[in-house]
Each structure stands twice: as structure tokens, then as C-alpha cells.
Design a protein around this motif. Structure first.
Motif, PDB file in Angstrom:
ATOM      1  N   GLN A  91      17.348   3.489  65.944  1.00 37.35           N
ATOM      2  CA  GLN A  91      16.763   2.587  64.949  1.00 37.35           C
ATOM      3  C   GLN A  91      16.758   3.257  63.571  1.00 37.35           C
ATOM      4  O   GLN A  91      16.862   2.608  62.554  1.00 37.35           O
ATOM      5  CB  GLN A  91      15.322   2.248  65.355  1.00 37.35           C
ATOM      6  N   ARG A  92      16.600   4.578  63.585  1.00 39.08           N
ATOM      7  CA  ARG A  92      16.527   5.329  62.324  1.00 39.08           C
ATOM      8  C   ARG A  92      17.355   6.610  62.461  1.00 39.08           C
ATOM      9  O   ARG A  92      17.798   6.954  63.544  1.00 39.08           O
ATOM     10  CB  ARG A  92      15.078   5.693  62.022  1.00 39.08           C
ATOM     11  N   LYS A 128      24.886  -2.095  75.975  1.00 39.77           N
ATOM     12  CA  LYS A 128      23.459  -2.251  76.293  1.00 39.77           C
ATOM     13  C   LYS A 128      22.586  -2.423  75.044  1.00 39.77           C
ATOM     14  O   LYS A 128      21.581  -3.124  75.095  1.00 39.77           O
ATOM     15  CB  LYS A 128      23.016  -1.006  77.077  1.00 39.77           C
ATOM     16  N   TYR A 129      22.961  -1.790  73.950  1.00 39.99           N
ATOM     17  CA  TYR A 129      22.032  -1.738  72.819  1.00 39.99           C
ATOM     18  C   TYR A 129      22.500  -2.418  71.536  1.00 39.99           C
ATOM     19  O   TYR A 129      21.691  -2.640  70.649  1.00 39.99           O
ATOM     20  CB  TYR A 129      21.700  -0.278  72.494  1.00 39.99           C
ATOM     21  N   VAL A 130      23.798  -2.696  71.432  1.00 34.68           N
ATOM     22  CA  VAL A 130      24.244  -3.218  70.141  1.00 34.68           C
ATOM     23  C   VAL A 130      23.647  -4.605  69.890  1.00 34.68           C
ATOM     24  O   VAL A 130      23.551  -5.434  70.791  1.00 34.68           O
ATOM     25  CB  VAL A 130      25.791  -3.263  70.058  1.00 34.68           C
ATOM     26  N   GLU A 131      23.182  -4.821  68.669  1.00 31.64           N
ATOM     27  CA  GLU A 131      22.698  -6.142  68.280  1.00 31.64           C
ATOM     28  C   GLU A 131      22.688  -6.271  66.764  1.00 31.64           C
ATOM     29  O   GLU A 131      22.758  -5.267  66.049  1.00 31.64           O
ATOM     30  CB  GLU A 131      21.321  -6.447  68.869  1.00 31.64           C
ATOM     31  N   ALA A 132      22.615  -7.506  66.311  1.00 32.91           N
ATOM     32  CA  ALA A 132      22.626  -7.734  64.858  1.00 32.91           C
ATOM     33  C   ALA A 132      21.224  -7.531  64.305  1.00 32.91           C
ATOM     34  O   ALA A 132      20.258  -7.801  64.983  1.00 32.91           O
ATOM     35  CB  ALA A 132      23.091  -9.143  64.579  1.00 32.91           C
ATOM     36  N   PHE A 190      26.975   0.874  73.810  1.00 34.13           N
ATOM     37  CA  PHE A 190      27.365  -0.252  72.962  1.00 34.13           C
ATOM     38  C   PHE A 190      27.029  -1.570  73.659  1.00 34.13           C
ATOM     39  O   PHE A 190      26.449  -2.476  73.069  1.00 34.13           O
ATOM     40  CB  PHE A 190      28.865  -0.161  72.686  1.00 34.13           C
TER      41      PHE A 190
END
Lengths: 253, 231
Positions: A173-174, A249-253, A247
Motif C-alpha cells: 500500500q505504501r 491475488k492483490y492487483v486492483e485499481a 499479481f
């Protein structure tokens, strides 16, 4: 398969500027090195090695190819396509890998031309007409095998690490930059740490090669370079796998 | 079976809660307006339905399936943000998207491009904001998707053209049984086109129902309800 090809072709076109610059640079350097081949080998011949160093830059092209979707906000489009997310990542890896292969082929063709001409020059100076007396003896297969293995051993693990780093970037996230750096450092450490045990394990299965090293022709040396290449392929596959899973599992806009 | 069924949907970003446990159903073949001010959760809801954002909690079913590759295959999602590749021409962009949807109708895409007054060879990077907004409609209506998700589709289009374009989409170019969700804060622009409405406020449903029934019950237009409900 069609979806993959469509994504691959899109990516190829999206990165056409970078690809064009790298290919022109490779060609330019190679031609410059070739034209420097006079009676005596010139220092500029060393430039023929430079395109191989692109192996160090290609993983960053992969990271750029992914992050540019976010910076251009086209990720909304790409993530809404009816394809698994890992396929998007894989299409980008395939483009970078293809570029790596083209750079290798292009550079090595020139390297071999230079090696052949240098051998011919040295033969003329030697006067014996026996190419086996010439050192370094660089026949075609040696040039292609050695450069291919060195290039592969350099490029593949870095590409695998870049893939894993891309996965971690979408998860983080950061501190994306810091996490990328962390993955590269951890990946390099892991590559070094696992190298000996895995190469030993591979040796038990595949054995060593008898290889004539170009510098000392005539001395057959037991070599494990092919095992190092296999290890690099496995390590790269692991990195691509980790990146693909993260990618997906976690990728999102 | 509802085209879209949402149960207890929650989306939390780091410090904000965009959706606070909403339940919704959108029936097949209906046009629904999702109305709310900026930050009410409309775009988040659409992103989750399109499968580009993951919910924190809750269930979202499209045609009975959890959101994923299959539901993305039956949904046309047009985000508020311009997500087109600026280096592509209109024709290339349409071909790219169309290649992922077997039902893509290239002839209809050409007809729509002509209707919108766009030149298919024009590079997207050279289009105005309004022209790119028109391109979104072409992408949405060039194939018979089950679900069309249009997030603030009218932004950038000049006011006189908005109603003309919406009317043409709904009456001429829309496929049968296509469920359409339009999010906007320009309520008066879509008033005549929606069958159902959902008013979102601060991530919660403030009011929902059949548009005609709400107008009769409350004796007010949707625009007036928008002012009342969200004030």
C-alpha cells in the motif's frame, strides 16, 4: 492463447520507443565496434560487450511496463478485461524476454563476425595456417554458448526478481520504491545462497559438461555452466511464479 | 435471477470507508441510475462490479457468478477516468477491446463511431475530453454485454449533445435485456431514461426504488429528491 497474443502485441507496441532505442543502440554499437576492426584490435571492440549489459536494464523495463499502466490510468481498462491478471503480467514478461533474445542474437552475430575476423588476422600473423594454435580460439559454437550462458545467467534471475518485485509493488500500500529495492536485495541474496546446493543437486541429475574454454584451447574442462544456466532458469521461473500469484491475488485499481 | 445481486458490501480504504454494507439488486433489462455526490461511493461500487477493485467484505454476484473473469466477460465497464491508450487510434482501441469479447460487433462499432462524429483513424491522445467521453459510449454499446457500467459518462460532453446521445443509446443501440447502470450527479440529464434509482450517501443507501413510484410517492422529480435526500 489469442488473449495472450493480443496482450503481447499491445505491449510490444506500447514499448516500441524503448525497444527501438535499445535495438538501434545495439546495432549502432555493434557496427561501430566492427568498423574499428583494423590490422590491430582496437579498444572500441570492447563496445561489442555493452549490449549484453542491457540484461541489467531489461528488468527495469518490465517494472516500467507495469507501472506505466497505473501512471497512464489504463489499468482500469486492462484490469476490466476478461483475462486472468497473471496473463497480463506474463505478456509483459514475454515482451521483455523477446527483446532480450533479439538483443542477444543481434550482438552475438556481430561478436562472431568480429571473432572470425580477428582469428583470420591472427592466423595471417601466425603464418602456420592452423587455427587451433590461435589463442583465444573462438569458434562459432564457443562464442554463442559462452555469451548465451553469461547473458542468460545475468538476465534470467534479474527478470525473475523483477517479476516478484512487481507483485510486491501491487501488494504494498505504501513504500513501493523501498519494497522494490528490498525484493531486489533479498532476491540477489537468495540467488547467491541457493546457488551451490541447487547446482550440486542438478549436477547429480545432469552431470557436468566437458567444455573447451576459449582461452585455453585443447584443455577439456569439466564445467557446470549449463547447470548454472538451468539454476537461473529455475530461479527466474520461481520469481515469475511469485509475481504472477501476487499479481492475481492483490492487483486492483 | 437478478443481473446484479449485492449483499452486505463493504469497501474500506486505509482511513476511509467507501461502502458501508450495502445490499442491492439490479434486474435484467432495466436502466438504473446510481446517484450521489462526489465521494458517496458510486465509483467504488462500479469498480467492484467491474472486478477491478476487491471488496473488503460482502458478496457480489453477476448473473449468479462471483465477480471474476467470467463476469468481466459479460460486463462493459466505462470508468469516469479516461483509461484509453492515448497512442492508439480509435479503430485500434476498439479492435483491442473487441478482441476480448466474442460478441463484439465491428459493424455496430463503425456505425456508432459515425453517429458520434468521430474519425476512426484519429489518435486518442489527440481527442478532446468530450470526444473521449463519446468513445466510451461506443465501447459500451458495440457488443451485447449483459451489464453496462457507466461511471459519470456525461462528463465532458456538451450539454446539448448529452440527451441526444443518451436517447440514441437507449432507443437505437442498446441490446435487448441489457442491464445498464449509470452513475452521475447530473440527475436531470438522465431523469427520463432510468427505470430505477439508488441514492448513495456517504457509502450507504439513502433511498432506492422504482423511479416512477418514487416520483409519484414523493411528488418530486429525481433532481428534487437528489437535493432533499442528500442534503
Amino acid at each position: 492463447m489469442n488473449d495472450f497474443i493480443t496482450l503481447y502485441m499491445k505491449e510490444l507496441r506500447a514499448q516500441r520507443m524503448v525497444i527501438g532505442v535499445l535495438l538501434l543502440g545495439t546495432l549502432g554499437l555493434s557496427i561501430y565496434a566492427l568498423t574499428g576492426l583494423g590490422d590491430v584490435p582496437q579498444p572500441r571492440l570492447a563496445l561489442i560487450i555493452l549490449p549484453y549489459a542491457s540484461a541489467l536494464g531489461l528488468p527495469f523495463l518490465l517494472i516500467h511496463a507495469i507501472s506505466s499502466e497505473w501512471s497512464a490510468q489504463t489499468h482500469y481498462q486492462i484490469l476490466a478485461l476478461p483475462v486472468p491478471r497473471w496473463l497480463v503480467l506474463l505478456s509483459k514478461v514475454a515482451v521483455v524476454l523477446s527483446l532480450g533474445v533479439v538483443i542477444y542474437l543481434c550482438s552475438t552475430v556481430f561478436l562472431q563476425v568480429i571473432a572470425d575476423r580477428m582469428t583470420a588476422m591472427m592466423l595471417a600473423q601466425d603464418g602456420s595456417g592452423d587455427s587451433f594454435r590461435i589463442e583465444p580460439h573462438m569458434d562459432g559454437s564457443t562464442v554463442w554458448a559462452v555469451s548465451g550462458i553469461v547473458y542468460g545467467v545475468l538476465l534470467l534471475p534479474l527478470l525473475g526478481i523483477a517479476c516478484a518485485a512487481s507483485g510486491v509493488r501491487v501488494m504494498a500500500q505504501r513504500f513501493k520504491g523501498l519494497s522494490t529495492l528490498g525484493v531486489f536485495v533479498a532476491g540477489a541474496y537468495l540467488y547467491g545462497k541457493l546457488q551451490i546446493p541447487i547446482v550440486h543437486a542438478l549436477e547429480k541429475i545432469f552431470g557436468k559438461w566437458e567444455l573447451d574454454l576459449p582461452i585455453h584451447h585443447g584443455t577439456a574442462t569439466a564445467s557446470d555452466v549449463h547447470l548454472l544456466l538451468m539454476y537461473s532458469v529455475l530461479f527466474a521461473a520461481l520469481g515469475v511464479g511469485v509475481g504472477a500469484v501476487l499479481f492475481e491475488k492483490y492487483v486492483e485499481a | 435471477m437478478a443481473t446484479v445481486e449485492i449483499i452486505d458490501l463493504v469497501k474500506r480504504y486505509r482511513s476511509t470507508q467507501a461502502l458501508r454494507g450495502i445490499d442491492l439488486r439490479f434486474e435484467p433489462g432495466r436502466v438504473s441510475g446510481v446517484l450521489g455526490e462526489n465521494g458517496s461511493g458510486k465509483s467504488t461500487l462500479f469498480r467492484i462490479l467491474a472486478g477491478v477493485t476487491r471488496p473488503t467484505r460482502g458478496s457480489v454476484l453477476i448473473d449468479g457468478e462471483n465477480v471474476g473473469v467470467e463476469t468481466r466477460r459479460m460486463s462493459a465497464y466505462l470508468p469516469e477516468i479516461d483509461s484509453f491508450y492515448t497512442w492508439m487510434s480509435i479503430e485500434e482501441q476498439l479492435k483491442f477491446i473487441g478482441s476480448f469479447h466474442p460478441g463484439w460487433n465491428a459493424a455496430k462499432a463503425r456505425e456508432l463511431t459515425h453517429f458520434m462524429g468521430l474519425d476512426s483513424s484519429a489518435r486518442i491522445g489527440e481527442l478532446s475530453k468530450g470526444q473521449r467521453a463519446r468513445l466510451k459510449f461506443i465501447v459500451a454499446f458495440s457488443w451485447p454485454s449483459r451489464l453496462v457500467l457507466m461511471d459519470e459518462p456525461l462528463g465532458g460532453i456538451d450539454p446539448p449533445s448529452r440527451t441526444r446521445i443518451l436517447r440514441a443509446m437507449m432507443q437505437e443501440f442498446r441490446a435487448e435485456e441489457q442491464t445498464i447502470l449509470i452513475s452521475t450527479h447530473l440527475v436531470n440529464e438522465i431523469e427520463e431514461f432510468v427505470d430505477d434509482v439508488v441514492f448513495l450517501h456517504d457509502g450507504e443507501i439513502a433511498l432506492q426504488g422504482n423511479a416512477d413510484a418514487l416520483r409519484n410517492d414523493r411528488g418530486a422529480s429525481l433532481s428534487q429528491m437528489f437535493e432533499e435526500v442528500l442534503s
